[in-house]
Design a protein around this motif. Structure first.
Motif, PDB file in Angstrom:
ATOM      1  N   HIS A 158      45.528 -20.006 -37.598  1.00 24.02           N
ATOM      2  CA  HIS A 158      46.706 -19.888 -38.455  1.00 24.02           C
ATOM      3  C   HIS A 158      46.839 -21.122 -39.347  1.00 24.02           C
ATOM      4  O   HIS A 158      47.079 -21.009 -40.551  1.00 24.02           O
ATOM      5  CB  HIS A 158      47.949 -19.700 -37.594  1.00 24.02           C
ATOM      6  CG  HIS A 158      49.204 -19.525 -38.369  1.00 24.02           C
ATOM      7  ND1 HIS A 158      49.471 -18.406 -39.118  1.00 24.02           N
ATOM      8  CD2 HIS A 158      50.269 -20.344 -38.527  1.00 24.02           C
ATOM      9  CE1 HIS A 158      50.649 -18.552 -39.706  1.00 24.02           C
ATOM     10  NE2 HIS A 158      51.151 -19.717 -39.361  1.00 24.02           N
ATOM     11  N   MET A 159      46.660 -22.307 -38.756  1.00 26.93           N
ATOM     12  CA  MET A 159      46.764 -23.536 -39.523  1.00 26.93           C
ATOM     13  C   MET A 159      45.674 -23.588 -40.600  1.00 26.93           C
ATOM     14  O   MET A 159      45.930 -23.972 -41.738  1.00 26.93           O
ATOM     15  CB  MET A 159      46.637 -24.749 -38.604  1.00 26.93           C
ATOM     16  CG  MET A 159      46.746 -26.079 -39.341  1.00 26.93           C
ATOM     17  SD  MET A 159      46.686 -27.515 -38.259  1.00 26.93           S
ATOM     18  CE  MET A 159      45.032 -27.389 -37.603  1.00 26.93           C
ATOM     19  N   HIS A 160      44.466 -23.194 -40.253  1.00 30.07           N
ATOM     20  CA  HIS A 160      43.347 -23.210 -41.195  1.00 30.07           C
ATOM     21  C   HIS A 160      43.653 -22.322 -42.405  1.00 30.07           C
ATOM     22  O   HIS A 160      43.523 -22.752 -43.551  1.00 30.07           O
ATOM     23  CB  HIS A 160      42.081 -22.735 -40.484  1.00 30.07           C
ATOM     24  CG  HIS A 160      40.874 -22.667 -41.340  1.00 30.07           C
ATOM     25  ND1 HIS A 160      40.273 -23.780 -41.868  1.00 30.07           N
ATOM     26  CD2 HIS A 160      40.158 -21.606 -41.769  1.00 30.07           C
ATOM     27  CE1 HIS A 160      39.231 -23.415 -42.580  1.00 30.07           C
ATOM     28  NE2 HIS A 160      39.141 -22.100 -42.541  1.00 30.07           N
ATOM     29  N   ALA A 161      44.076 -21.096 -42.150  1.00 29.22           N
ATOM     30  CA  ALA A 161      44.381 -20.166 -43.240  1.00 29.22           C
ATOM     31  C   ALA A 161      45.558 -20.660 -44.076  1.00 29.22           C
ATOM     32  O   ALA A 161      45.521 -20.593 -45.307  1.00 29.22           O
ATOM     33  CB  ALA A 161      44.678 -18.777 -42.678  1.00 29.22           C
TER      34      ALA A 161
ATOM     35  N   GLU B 105      47.654 -23.007 -49.101  1.00 29.21           N
ATOM     36  CA  GLU B 105      48.472 -24.052 -49.724  1.00 29.21           C
ATOM     37  C   GLU B 105      47.664 -24.898 -50.702  1.00 29.21           C
ATOM     38  O   GLU B 105      48.207 -25.432 -51.658  1.00 29.21           O
ATOM     39  CB  GLU B 105      49.106 -24.943 -48.659  1.00 29.21           C
ATOM     40  CG  GLU B 105      50.256 -24.294 -47.927  1.00 29.21           C
ATOM     41  CD  GLU B 105      50.838 -25.175 -46.847  1.00 29.21           C
ATOM     42  OE1 GLU B 105      50.233 -26.212 -46.504  1.00 29.21           O
ATOM     43  OE2 GLU B 105      51.912 -24.812 -46.327  1.00 29.21           O
ATOM     44  N   MET B 106      46.365 -25.022 -50.452  1.00 26.41           N
ATOM     45  CA  MET B 106      45.492 -25.791 -51.343  1.00 26.41           C
ATOM     46  C   MET B 106      45.113 -24.995 -52.586  1.00 26.41           C
ATOM     47  O   MET B 106      44.459 -25.516 -53.478  1.00 26.41           O
ATOM     48  CB  MET B 106      44.221 -26.224 -50.605  1.00 26.41           C
ATOM     49  CG  MET B 106      44.495 -27.242 -49.529  1.00 26.41           C
ATOM     50  SD  MET B 106      43.075 -27.836 -48.554  1.00 26.41           S
ATOM     51  CE  MET B 106      41.765 -26.737 -48.854  1.00 26.41           C
TER      52      MET B 106
ATOM     53  N   PRO C 131      45.830 -10.728 -44.286  1.00 26.08           N
ATOM     54  CA  PRO C 131      46.277 -12.126 -44.382  1.00 26.08           C
ATOM     55  C   PRO C 131      47.460 -12.303 -45.324  1.00 26.08           C
ATOM     56  O   PRO C 131      48.294 -13.183 -45.094  1.00 26.08           O
ATOM     57  CB  PRO C 131      45.035 -12.864 -44.898  1.00 26.08           C
ATOM     58  CG  PRO C 131      44.168 -11.834 -45.488  1.00 26.08           C
ATOM     59  CD  PRO C 131      44.463 -10.563 -44.754  1.00 26.08           C
ATOM     60  N   MET C 132      47.560 -11.487 -46.358  1.00 24.74           N
ATOM     61  CA  MET C 132      48.687 -11.636 -47.281  1.00 24.74           C
ATOM     62  C   MET C 132      50.004 -11.273 -46.602  1.00 24.74           C
ATOM     63  O   MET C 132      51.035 -11.866 -46.904  1.00 24.74           O
ATOM     64  CB  MET C 132      48.479 -10.789 -48.544  1.00 24.74           C
ATOM     65  CG  MET C 132      47.336 -11.308 -49.407  1.00 24.74           C
ATOM     66  SD  MET C 132      47.382 -13.090 -49.751  1.00 24.74           S
ATOM     67  CE  MET C 132      48.889 -13.240 -50.659  1.00 24.74           C
ATOM     68  N   ASN C 133      49.984 -10.328 -45.683  1.00 25.38           N
ATOM     69  CA  ASN C 133      51.196  -9.997 -44.932  1.00 25.38           C
ATOM     70  C   ASN C 133      51.521 -11.082 -43.909  1.00 25.38           C
ATOM     71  O   ASN C 133      52.677 -11.446 -43.731  1.00 25.38           O
ATOM     72  CB  ASN C 133      51.049  -8.647 -44.231  1.00 25.38           C
ATOM     73  CG  ASN C 133      51.129  -7.495 -45.198  1.00 25.38           C
ATOM     74  OD1 ASN C 133      51.717  -7.598 -46.266  1.00 25.38           O
ATOM     75  ND2 ASN C 133      50.500  -6.388 -44.846  1.00 25.38           N
ATOM     76  N   ILE C 134      50.490 -11.604 -43.255  1.00 20.07           N
ATOM     77  CA  ILE C 134      50.706 -12.627 -42.235  1.00 20.07           C
ATOM     78  C   ILE C 134      51.189 -13.931 -42.862  1.00 20.07           C
ATOM     79  O   ILE C 134      52.065 -14.607 -42.335  1.00 20.07           O
ATOM     80  CB  ILE C 134      49.409 -12.868 -41.430  1.00 20.07           C
ATOM     81  CG1 ILE C 134      49.047 -11.621 -40.620  1.00 20.07           C
ATOM     82  CG2 ILE C 134      49.557 -14.080 -40.508  1.00 20.07           C
ATOM     83  CD1 ILE C 134      47.668 -11.667 -39.995  1.00 20.07           C
ATOM     84  N   TYR C 135      50.604 -14.290 -44.005  1.00 14.80           N
ATOM     85  CA  TYR C 135      50.891 -15.582 -44.635  1.00 14.80           C
ATOM     86  C   TYR C 135      51.800 -15.441 -45.854  1.00 14.80           C
ATOM     87  O   TYR C 135      51.739 -16.222 -46.775  1.00 14.80           O
ATOM     88  CB  TYR C 135      49.576 -16.289 -44.984  1.00 14.80           C
ATOM     89  CG  TYR C 135      48.747 -16.486 -43.749  1.00 14.80           C
ATOM     90  CD1 TYR C 135      49.092 -17.459 -42.824  1.00 14.80           C
ATOM     91  CD2 TYR C 135      47.663 -15.676 -43.477  1.00 14.80           C
ATOM     92  CE1 TYR C 135      48.368 -17.623 -41.658  1.00 14.80           C
ATOM     93  CE2 TYR C 135      46.924 -15.838 -42.326  1.00 14.80           C
ATOM     94  CZ  TYR C 135      47.278 -16.805 -41.414  1.00 14.80           C
ATOM     95  OH  TYR C 135      46.564 -16.963 -40.264  1.00 14.80           O
TER      96      TYR C 135
ATOM     97  N   ALA D  93      56.195 -19.817 -51.022  1.00 14.82           N
ATOM     98  CA  ALA D  93      56.288 -21.223 -51.418  1.00 14.82           C
ATOM     99  C   ALA D  93      55.409 -21.501 -52.629  1.00 14.82           C
ATOM    100  O   ALA D  93      55.771 -22.274 -53.520  1.00 14.82           O
ATOM    101  CB  ALA D  93      55.886 -22.125 -50.260  1.00 14.82           C
ATOM    102  N   MET D  94      54.242 -20.848 -52.682  1.00 12.79           N
ATOM    103  CA  MET D  94      53.337 -21.031 -53.810  1.00 12.79           C
ATOM    104  C   MET D  94      53.936 -20.459 -55.096  1.00 12.79           C
ATOM    105  O   MET D  94      53.724 -21.000 -56.175  1.00 12.79           O
ATOM    106  CB  MET D  94      51.983 -20.387 -53.517  1.00 12.79           C
ATOM    107  CG  MET D  94      51.198 -21.123 -52.450  1.00 12.79           C
ATOM    108  SD  MET D  94      49.703 -20.257 -51.926  1.00 12.79           S
ATOM    109  CE  MET D  94      48.758 -20.274 -53.438  1.00 12.79           C
TER     110      MET D  94
END
Length: 71
Positions: free
Chosen positions: A11-14, A19-20, A39-43, A49-50
């Motif tokens: 989770h942290m990696h993704a 964020e980068m 991943p777009m739903n999870i994150y 924020a982006m």
């Protein structure tokens, strides 16, 4: 240091990749998700924020363009 699970590391990696500014297809492939929607739903919180950061960046760019055009 607090203990971090393998799932927490994923989770942290993704999250950090997104964020980068890395394209979402990269974390999708790295995490093994078959569809970009997963991943777009999870994150979604990262994408939100982006969006705010993008608005500020775009507004600053337009401000610079307006100053350039008015001189």
């Amino acid at each position: 240091m607090p203990r971090v699970t393998i799932k927490g590391l994923r989770h942290m990696h993704a999250t950090l990749l997104l964020e980068m500014g890395v394209h979402p297809k990269v974390p999708q492939a790295r995490l093994g998700h078959s569809a970009i929607t997963t991943p777009m739903n999870i994150y979604r919180h990262v994408a939100s924020a982006m969006q705010k950061a993008t608005v500020s960046l775009f507004a600053a760019h337009l401000g610079g363009a307006c100053i350039y055009l008015s001189t």
